[in-house]
Design an enzyme around this catalytic site. Structure first.
Site, PDB file in Angstrom:
ATOM      1  CE  LYS A 299      36.415 124.919  -5.058  1.00  0.00           C
ATOM      2  NZ  LYS A 299      36.982 123.753  -4.369  1.00  0.00           N
ATOM      3  CG  LEU A 397      42.662 119.079  -0.021  1.00  0.00           C
ATOM      4  CD1 LEU A 397      44.071 119.450  -0.451  1.00  0.00           C
ATOM      5  CD2 LEU A 397      42.641 117.638   0.487  1.00  0.00           C
ATOM      6  CG  ASP A 519      41.410  79.152 -31.377  1.00  0.00           C
ATOM      7  OD1 ASP A 519      40.348  78.656 -31.760  1.00  0.00           O
ATOM      8  OD2 ASP A 519      41.510  80.313 -30.915  1.00  0.00           O
ATOM      9  CG  ASP A 521      37.131  83.036 -34.881  1.00  0.00           C
ATOM     10  OD1 ASP A 521      36.919  83.989 -35.624  1.00  0.00           O
ATOM     11  OD2 ASP A 521      36.709  81.870 -35.097  1.00  0.00           O
ATOM     12  CG  ASP A 700      41.494  83.349 -28.379  1.00  0.00           C
ATOM     13  OD1 ASP A 700      41.165  82.330 -29.019  1.00  0.00           O
ATOM     14  OD2 ASP A 700      40.692  84.242 -28.071  1.00  0.00           O
TER      15      ASP A 700
HETATM   16  C1  GDG Z   1      41.981 120.286  -6.441  1.00  0.00           C
HETATM   17  C2  GDG Z   1      40.560 119.755  -6.514  1.00  0.00           C
HETATM   18  C3  GDG Z   1      40.938 118.514  -4.402  1.00  0.00           C
HETATM   19  C4  GDG Z   1      42.352 128.468   0.256  1.00  0.00           C
HETATM   20  N1  GDG Z   1      42.298 129.750   0.529  1.00  0.00           N
HETATM   21  C5  GDG Z   1      43.442 130.086   1.136  1.00  0.00           C
HETATM   22  C6  GDG Z   1      44.226 128.955   1.228  1.00  0.00           C
HETATM   23  N2  GDG Z   1      43.523 127.948   0.685  1.00  0.00           N
HETATM   24  C7  GDG Z   1      43.956 126.556   0.594  1.00  0.00           C
HETATM   25  C8  GDG Z   1      43.160 125.673   1.521  1.00  0.00           C
HETATM   26  C9  GDG Z   1      43.264 124.331   0.835  1.00  0.00           C
HETATM   27  C10 GDG Z   1      43.370 124.696  -0.641  1.00  0.00           C
HETATM   28  O1  GDG Z   1      43.700 126.055  -0.709  1.00  0.00           O
HETATM   29  C11 GDG Z   1      42.087 124.480  -1.396  1.00  0.00           C
HETATM   30  O2  GDG Z   1      41.696 123.150  -1.289  1.00  0.00           O
HETATM   31  P1  GDG Z   1      41.068 122.295  -2.474  1.00  0.00           P
HETATM   32  O3  GDG Z   1      40.723 120.971  -1.931  1.00  0.00           O
HETATM   33  O4  GDG Z   1      39.979 123.065  -3.100  1.00  0.00           O
HETATM   34  O5  GDG Z   1      42.329 122.118  -3.427  1.00  0.00           O
HETATM   35  P2  GDG Z   1      42.710 122.541  -4.947  1.00  0.00           P
HETATM   36  O6  GDG Z   1      44.141 122.249  -5.103  1.00  0.00           O
HETATM   37  O7  GDG Z   1      42.309 123.928  -5.206  1.00  0.00           O
HETATM   38  O8  GDG Z   1      41.830 121.579  -5.846  1.00  0.00           O
HETATM   39  C12 GDG Z   1      40.014 119.475  -5.135  1.00  0.00           C
HETATM   40  C13 GDG Z   1      42.367 119.001  -4.443  1.00  0.00           C
HETATM   41  O9  GDG Z   1      42.799 119.315  -5.768  1.00  0.00           O
HETATM   42  C14 GDG Z   1      43.319 117.963  -3.865  1.00  0.00           C
HETATM   43  O10 GDG Z   1      43.328 116.805  -4.616  1.00  0.00           O
HETATM   44  O11 GDG Z   1      40.529 118.444  -3.053  1.00  0.00           O
HETATM   45  O12 GDG Z   1      38.731 118.896  -5.230  1.00  0.00           O
HETATM   46  O13 GDG Z   1      39.737 120.692  -7.181  1.00  0.00           O
HETATM   47  O14 GDG Z   1      44.432 123.663   1.220  1.00  0.00           O
HETATM   48  O15 GDG Z   1      43.722 125.702   2.781  1.00  0.00           O
HETATM   49  N3  GDG Z   1      45.429 128.951   1.808  1.00  0.00           N
HETATM   50  C15 GDG Z   1      45.891 130.129   2.302  1.00  0.00           C
HETATM   51  N4  GDG Z   1      45.182 131.268   2.200  1.00  0.00           N
HETATM   52  C16 GDG Z   1      43.966 131.299   1.636  1.00  0.00           C
HETATM   53  O16 GDG Z   1      43.345 132.356   1.550  1.00  0.00           O
HETATM   54  N5  GDG Z   1      47.083 130.158   2.885  1.00  0.00           N
END
Ligand code: GDG
Length: 746
Positions: A299, A397, A519, A521, A700
């Protein structure tokens, strides 16, 4: 919410989801079992799919099975039925080796380019295989032919192939949520082939970005040698697809929650919300920068802190006015790397706060915990800048959630170009996470960006992220799966079915005089790296002898090979031989003769060109036949070979304009030969003045297409391989050819 998913489904086949974790967590309170739905993006997006399409979600419940009695498991299974979930039971040890071990200590660091953190341990690998099998078996308990399953992420890379092998009638999608690394990184893994083969069990493989897709293709091509055209991979018996589907978020959930929270009265607001508002009251010039991530080396948390320090060093005017709120969610706390990272981050926060802080000012507010959803939205809504700096991230995300929560359309996004999401964020400030001074500049740019510019950028970002939300994402993936099914069906349409086979056998049996054009080969024998070693094996000799012994058969081996090789390998058989694609002909018991008078005066002109390609393409070589020159590149590095082949064709095309020459493209060969001669013309010459009542031709490659096109319509023409063809039918491989010939001979 099918309307939101926008899938045009005519047939209601079931769609099941498979992922490491179920979309619910289970709490065991004395005798009560409580299910709590997860709020994560994946759970939200997939829930709308599997429930709508009558499927199940297969995954681990989060409770280690050592803690459960048989009775507990029954109760949990029953409870999970409410949510159409099927639990895979995993022991503490399995979680330790498969999840913490192979998934998080091998695949995670490797795929995020942290190869130095990989723990090579074959017990991890064994457990990974075992547990993937458990997931596959559990899934197969509920699968029926015609169903679709969508498997998620790096913990389950082997599941697609495990299921495909047992249930070929099921359509399988696979999505990787983390990056797929470049081949040079991926190849270092001892189990690289097994992982790729596992993934190739799917019919559609999804990635967040085109870069990950292209890295995957390169590994498939180099490790397994499969041909890839556009985004289709040609396996021995199937065509599959890979594509980029950037995952979205539940945009409305974030934007409407933000609107709701910011309309609350002071009294109704949360404590955090009120505290943050108080911070701004001190001075109207105060600004907040936000970062949210799980504690992970991917990260870029230390880089971000060091960049913030540089920023405050360079811009004293912003001290006392700018605070970085850093929400770090604890994770993998017992792993050494994470402990080290934690103390590094703690140290940096301490240093910055010590250096720039004062009685009324703390430069970094550091929360090492997770917060409830509403607080998260408040942070998004109140922060002037989002600072997202991963050194690698599949998507990220958080960046999209920040955009969705900015209901007043202000705010600036600083995003690392190493995060998948950066591809969709042209209007954000893009940074290289390893360039700390550049991040410091970006912070300055963000904090001083005029409001109108913020709005212009933000509104474009919001439109894009809002349109391609998680429902659209899921819908597009399922649509693409349906498209692959269509492509596969088209390619399989000509495959010889049992009834077609019966028909061919019956026509063959009834015939009194048959012509078989085969054929060599790629049809009777498989390809070898060195073409000289592709001589007939015992089984082929026996097969040919059996066919020859039937008086009704006239067999012609019709090949691009030179005369001597054909004679050496097949001279003892009662077969006609056609060499060099139709230049030479040898009837049984007679001498070789040239079909047309041709010359090879052109060779000195072409040979030097081929030689330069040999010099520039390691592994390639020239074969010289009487009336043709062939450049072979099977042994070359595949990408380079294909690239050079295209260049060579181009160069040759210009050269041959005034000569009666032809360029033929075979399987990993480019052949230049005298024009006006091909397998079609040669085969037809054989047929002249003879009345065969059954003509069968098999081949082929591209050169055999002449034969398929030019033989009489009544001929049975069969292509080996799944590519487009003028032949009537297709078979998958050399072994299917042999099987068919064996059936005929018997
Ligand atoms: C994999 C991939 C890819 C975080 N802190 C809190 C909290 N969060 C939520 C955020 C977000 C999620 O966690 C983290 O997002 P990421 O994109 O890092 O998702 P991951 O599932 O960890 O990672 C990543 C993802 O899959 C999707 O394909 O983007 O690259 O590594 O949604 O909001 N939510 C709450 N409290 C927190 O303190 N409620």
């Amino acid at each position: 919410m099918k309307s939101e998913i926008e899938i045009n489904e005519n047939i209601m086949s079931k769609i099941h989801i498979v992922s490491n974790r179920l979309p619910v967590s289970i709490e065991k309170n004395e005798d009560e079992l409580k299910l709590t739905p997860s709020v994560g993006g994946l759970a939200t997006g997939m829930r709308s799919i599997y429930k709508e399409f009558g499927g199940k979600w297969i995954g681990w419940s989060g409770i280690e099975s050592d803690d459960l009695t048989g009775d507990d498991i029954k109760k949990i299974d029953k409870k999970l039925e409410e949510e159409s979930c099927l639990a895979v039971q995993l022991t503490k040890e399995e979680i330790n080796l498969y999840y913490e071990g192979f998934s998080n200590n091998v695949i995670w660091p490797l795929f995020h380019y942290f190869a130095q953190f990989i723990v090579y341990n074959s017990d991890y690998w064994d457990a990974y295989k075992e547990v993937n099998k458990k997931f596959a078996d559990k899934t197969m308990e509920t699968l029926e032919d015609g169903d679709t399953i969508w498997i998620h992420d790096y913990q389950l890379l082997l599941v697609p192939a495990l299921i495909k092998e047992k249930k070929p009638g099921v359509t399988i999608g696979f999505f990787l949520h983390i990056p797929f690394p470049s081949f040079e990184v991926f190849r270092t893994l001892p189990w690289r082939k097994e992982l790729i083969q596992g993934m190739l069990g799917a019919d559609l493989i999804g990635f967040h970005t085109y870069d990950y897709e292209r890295h995957f293709f390169s590994s498939v091509r180099r490790l397994l040698g499969y041909e890839i055209s556009f985004n289709q991979i040609h396996l021995e018996d199937r065509i599959i697809m890979a594509d980029a589907f950037p995952m979205g978020i539940d945009y409305k959930k974030f934007s409407s929650k933000a609107s709701e929270l910011f309309q609350k009265t002071h009294q109704e607001k949360s404590e955090l919300h009120r505290e943050l508002e108080k911070y701004f009251l001190v001075s109207p010039e105060r600004k907040l920068i936000l970062s949210i991530d799980r504690l992970d080396y991917s990260k870029g948390i230390p880089n971000r802190l060091r960049a913030f320090e540089i920023f405050l060093d360079r811009h004293p005017e912003f001290r006392n006015k700018v605070t970085l709120i850093m929400l770090v969610v604890p994770s993998r706390g017992e792993v050494e790397q994470y402990k080290l990272l934690k103390s590094e981050v703690d140290g940096l926060v301490g240093r910055i706060n010590g250096k720039f802080g004062g009685v009324n000012y703390t430069p970094v507010w550091y929360f090492y915990r997770s917060l409830p959803f509403d607080n998260l939205i408040e942070l998004y809504g109140l922060s002037d800048v989002a600072l997202v700096t991963p050194v690698r991230d599949g998507m990220n995300l958080v960046a999209k959630e920040y955009i969705a929560s900015r209901v007043n359309q202000t705010g600036v996004m600083i995003i690392s170009e190493m995060a998948g999401v950066s591809k969709e964020m042209g209007e954000a400030i893009l940074i290289n996470p390893n360039n700390e001074p550049e991040i410091a500049d970006a912070i300055f740019q963000a904090l001083t960006m005029p409001l109108q510019e913020q709005r212009d950028r933000m509104s474009l970002l919001q439109k894009r992220i809002g349109r391609y939300d998680v429902f659209k994402w899921a819908g597009e993936f399922i649509k693409a799966l349906r498209k692959v099914e269509g492509i596969q069906q088209k390619f399989l349409a000509k495959l010889i079915t049992p009834s077609v086979r019966k028909e061919i056998v019956s026509q063959y049996q009834k015939a009194k005089k048959r012509a078989l054009f085969l054929d060599y080969d790629g049809t009777l024998v498989g390809f070898k790296n060195d073409p000289k070693t592709a001589n007939p094996d015992e089984a082929l000799h026996t097969l040919l002898s059996n066919l020859e012994n039937d008086k009704r058969n006239t067999i012609t081996i019709i090949s691009g090979r030179d005369r001597d090789t054909l004679e050496n390998w097949l001279g003892n058989h009662k077969v006609n031989l056609i060499g060099e694609h139709g230049v030479w002909l040898k009837n049984i018991g007679e001498d070789w003769q040239m079909i047309d008078s041709i010359n090879s005066d052109w060779k000195p002109l072409i040979r030097p060109i081929l030689e330069t390609y040999v010099d520039r393409t390691p592994g390639s070589f020239i074969e010289e036949k009487n009336y043709s020159l062939v450049w072979h590149y099977r042994k070359s590095e595949p990408d380079q070979g294909d690239l050079r082949a295209n260049e060579l064709k181009d160069e040759l095309r210009n050269m041959i304009a005034n000569h009666n020459l032809e360029i033929m493209e075979g399987n990993k060969v480019i052949e230049v030969k005298t024009g006006g001669i091909n397998k079609g013309i040669a085969a037809n010459r054989f047929l002249k003045d003879q009345d065969f009542d059954c003509i069968l031709a098999m081949g082929d490659d591209w050169t055999d297409e002449y034969m398929f096109r030019e033989l009489p319509e009544s001929a049975i023409t069969i292509k080996v391989g799944l590519k487009n063809t003028a032949a009537d039918y297709k078979v998958e491989s050399v072994s299917s050819v042999r099987l068919l010939l064996k059936t005929l001979a018997e």
